[in-house]
Write an enzyme that holds these catalytic residues in place. Structure first.
Site, mmCIF file in Angstrom:
data_model
loop_
_atom_site.group_PDB
_atom_site.id
_atom_site.type_symbol
_atom_site.label_atom_id
_atom_site.label_comp_id
_atom_site.label_asym_id
_atom_site.label_seq_id
_atom_site.Cartn_x
_atom_site.Cartn_y
_atom_site.Cartn_z
ATOM 1 N N HIS A 1 24.361 -7.982 14.099
ATOM 2 C CA HIS A 1 23.675 -8.957 14.178
ATOM 3 C C HIS A 1 23.878 -10.292 13.193
ATOM 4 C CE1 HIS A 1 19.301 -10.489 14.709
ATOM 5 N NE2 HIS A 1 19.821 -11.430 13.576
ATOM 6 N N GLU A 2 24.048 -9.557 11.950
ATOM 7 C CA GLU A 2 24.229 -10.993 11.058
ATOM 8 C C GLU A 2 25.974 -11.521 11.004
ATOM 9 O OE1 GLU A 2 21.560 -11.563 8.905
ATOM 10 O OE2 GLU A 2 20.330 -9.641 9.571
ATOM 11 N N HIS B 1 25.309 -13.992 13.232
ATOM 12 C CA HIS B 1 25.126 -15.671 12.499
ATOM 13 C C HIS B 1 25.913 -16.011 12.114
ATOM 14 C CE1 HIS B 1 20.094 -15.052 13.634
ATOM 15 N NE2 HIS B 1 20.480 -13.993 12.783
ATOM 16 N N GLU C 1 19.333 -17.382 16.308
ATOM 17 C CA GLU C 1 19.022 -15.839 16.127
ATOM 18 C C GLU C 1 19.646 -15.258 18.094
ATOM 19 O OE1 GLU C 1 18.307 -14.242 14.511
ATOM 20 O OE2 GLU C 1 16.883 -11.984 15.737
HETATM 21 MG MG MG Z 1 18.567 -12.504 13.098
#
Ligand code: MG
Length: 502
Positions: free
Chosen positions: A265-266, A269, A295
Site C-alpha cells: 500500500h505505502e 503511494h 489513495e
Molecule cells: Mg493510503
C-alpha cells in the site's frame, strides 16, 4: 530543466517554501518513526513555529504579487502547464490567506499534541483520555471552516482541502447508494466464505517480513536509492522530494499479510511520489493531484494487484520457499481464498476489500456530524458502536477496537476519510482502463513484470502532477467521469458473485 520563462520567479519563490515544507515533513516522519514519547511537547512547539513560518512565506506579499502579475498576462503568454501552475497556486493562496498565522500555529500545536494523547488513550483503551483534545481539535476545524468559507456545510470547506471541489452533498450522493449495495453484498459474500486468514498464520520473524516487503517493493519499481522502509505504529508514506519518498510498515509475527499488505500500500503511494516530475519540485505541477488519486495508487497495488491470482502465481512459490511452515502444506488455490477472506471485522486497516468502504462511510458520516455540531464528542463512542452494529452486525467490544483505532482525527484530518473510499472507486475504474489498454497485463503481473502497469500510471497519472483537477484527470485517464459501478463490478467478479462484468 526549465528555460527562463514567465514563471521562473514564481518557481523560485515556491521552491524556498518547498524546502521548509520538506524539513517539516522530515520532523513529522521522525516523530512517528524514532522520537521518544517524552520529546512530544518540544516537537509540537518546533512544528508549530516552523508551520507558522511556512504559512508566512505562503501568504507573503511578494508571492501574492507574482501570482497576480501572472494572472494578468494576456491569453497565450503561458503554455498549458504554466497556466495550470498559476491556476493551482492562485487557488492554494486564496485559501491560505484566509487562515491567520496564529491560527496555523494553534492548530499545529494541538494536533501534534493530540497524536501523542491519542496513542496513550488507545494503548489504555480509554476514550475519556482522548475526548478533551478531540473536542479542541474539532473546534479548531470548525474555526478553520469558518475562515475558509462555505455555502452549505462547514464540512465542505474541509473536504475541499483534500479533494478540490468535493462537497458533503456529493459524498452523500456517492456513499449512500454504495452503502446500500455493500451492506447486503458483504453479508452475501461472508456467508459463502469458508476459508480463513487464520489458516495462514505461522511464525514469521520481523526481519524476514521486512526483507519480503523490500523485495516486493523493489519488484514493483520502488527505488531504495530514493527512499527507505521503516516501522511505525500506523503505516504511512511521506515524501520530501521525488528522490526521497519514504514508507513505513508494521509487523504481526503471526500474520504475514499485515506487513506485506501495508508495505505494498505505502509503496503504491511512494511510487506516485517518485514518479512526479522532479523538474517541477515545489510547484503544484510537482505535487500529487489529490488525496483520493493518491489513495487510488496505493489501493491498486495493495488490493487489485496484491490480492490477485496473477500476482501470487509468481510470489506464492517464493512465500513457500521462505516460510515452509505453514505454506508447504497449502496450495495456491487454498491460499488465495484464505488471504481474501471476507468477514466483517473491527479494524479498518485489516478489513477485506468488500468491508473496507463501509468502514470509511461510517467514519465519514460521523465526522460530518461532529463538524456540523449534530454529534457531541461525549456521544461519539455510542454513535460509532450503533453504526457498527447497523453496517456489520457486530457489537464493538472496546474503544481500542472501535472509535480509538485511527490516528486521523487526532491529526486534525477531518474530511480525509472519504478520500480513502474515493481511492478505491478510482482504482477499480483505472484498472478497467489498464485492462482495456494492455490486454496482456495479467500475464505480465504473473511474471512479476510490473513495468507495463507502473508505466501506464506514470503516463496517465503521475507525470501530470496537479495539471488537471482529480475529476478531469480520471476522465482523461479512463475516458469516463467517476462511475462507482466499476468498483462493485470488480468486487462481484473477484468474489464470484455474478457475471455482471462479462
Ligand atoms: Mg493510503
Amino acid at each position: 530543466m526549465y528555460m527562463e520563462s514567465q514563471t521562473t520567479h514564481l518557481r523560485e519563490l515556491l521552491q524556498e517554501i518547498a524546502h521548509l515544507n520538506a524539513a517539516i515533513a522530515l520532523l513529522n516522519w521522525d516523530q512517528e518513526v524514532f522520537m521518544s514519547p517524552g520529546s512530544a511537547q518540544a516537537r509540537a512547539n518546533t512544528l508549530a513555529s516552523l508551520s507558522a513560518r511556512h504559512h508566512e512565506l505562503v501568504i507573503a506579499t511578494v508571492l501574492q504579487n507574482e501570482v497576480t502579475r501572472l494572472e494578468g498576462l494576456p491569453d497565450g503568454a503561458l503554455d498549458a502547464r504554466e497556466t495550470a501552475l498559476v491556476r493551482e497556486i492562485a487557488h492554494d493562496l486564496r485559501l491560505a490567506v484566509k487562515l491567520p498565522t496564529e491560527f496555523v500555529a494553534r492548530i499545529t500545536e494541538a494536533t501534534s499534541r493530540g497524536q501523542m494523547v491519542w496513542q496513550a488513550a488507545r494503548a489504555a483503551n480509554d476514550f475519556n483520555q482522548f475526548a478533551p483534545v478531540l473536542e479542541e481539535i474539532i473546534a479548531l476545524n470548525r474555526e478553520k471552516a469558518e475562515y475558509l468559507g462555505f455555502t452549505n456545510s462547514p464540512y465542505d470547506a474541509l473536504l475541499d482541502t483534500f479533494e478540490t471541489g468535493l462537497t458533503s452533498s456529493e459524498v452523500t450522493k456517492v456513499f449512500t447508494p454504495l452503502k446500500e449495495r455493500l451492506i447486503p453484498l458483504l453479508k452475501q459474500i461472508a456467508a459463502r466464505t469458508t476459508a480463513k486468514r487464520s489458516d495462514l498464520e505461522g511464525n514469521f520473524s520481523k526481519e524476514s517480513q521486512l526483507q519480503l516487503s523490500r523485495d516486493v517493493a523493489t519488484a514493483m519499481g520502488y527505488s531504495f536509492d530514493h527512499g527507505r522502509l521503516d516501522l511505525s505504529t500506523h503505516p504511512f508514506s511521506t515524501s520530501f522530494h521525488p528522490t526521497d519518498a519514504r514508507i513505513t510498515t508494521r509487523v504481526d509475527e503471526q500474520d504475514f499479510w499485515v506487513c506485506l499488505g501495508a508495505s505494498m500500500h505505502e509503496t503504491g503511494h511512494a511510487l506516485y511520489e517518485q514518479g512526479l516530475p522532479a523538474a517541477d519540485f515545489g510547484s503544484p505541477l510537482g505535487e500529487a493531484a489529490s488525496t483520493g488519486i493518491h489513495e487510488s495508487q496505493s489501493r491498486s497495488w495493495e488490493n487489485i494487484i496484491g490480492r490477485s491470482k496473477p500476482f501470487w502465481e509468481h510470489w506464492y512459490p517464493e512465500l513457500q520457499r521462505r516460510y515452509p511452515e505453514p505454506f508447504a502444506h497449502i496450495n495456491l488455490d487454498q491460499f488465495l481464498p484464505a488471504l481474501n477472506e471476507v468477514r466483517p471485522s473491527f479494524i479498518r486497516v485489516e478489513a477485506d476489500e468488500v468491508s473496507y468502504n463501509l468502514h470509511i462511510i461510517l467514519r465519514a458520516e460521523l465526522e460530518r456530524d461532529l463538524i456540523e455540531g449534530t454529534l457531541n464528542v461525549a456521544d461519539l463512542p455510542k454513535a460509532w458502536n450503533a453504526k457498527f452494529k447497523e453496517f456489520f452486525g457486530l457489537d464493538v467490544p472496546s474503544d481500542a477496537l472501535g472509535v480509538l483505532q485511527d490516528v486521523h482525527w487526532s491529526c486534525g484530518y477531518f474530511g480525509y476519510f472519504p478520500t480513502y473510499a474515493l481511492g478505491n472507486l478510482y482504482s477499480a475504474q483505472l484498472w478497467a482502463a489498464v485492462r482495456r489498454d494492455i490486454p496482456t497485463i495479467d500475464t505480465s503481473i504473473a511474471k512479476a513484470d510490473y513495468a507495463p502497469f507502473l508505466g501506464w500510471m506514470r503516463e496517465h497519472i503521475h507525470r501530470y502532477g496537479r495539471q488537471y483537477r482529480p475529476a478531469e484527470l480520471l476522465t482523461r485517464a479512463t475516458g469516463e467521469s467517476l462511475n462507482p459501478e466499476y468498483f462493485t463490478a470488480y468486487l462481484q467478479e473477484r468474489y464470484g458473485m455474478s457475471a455482471s462484468t462479462e
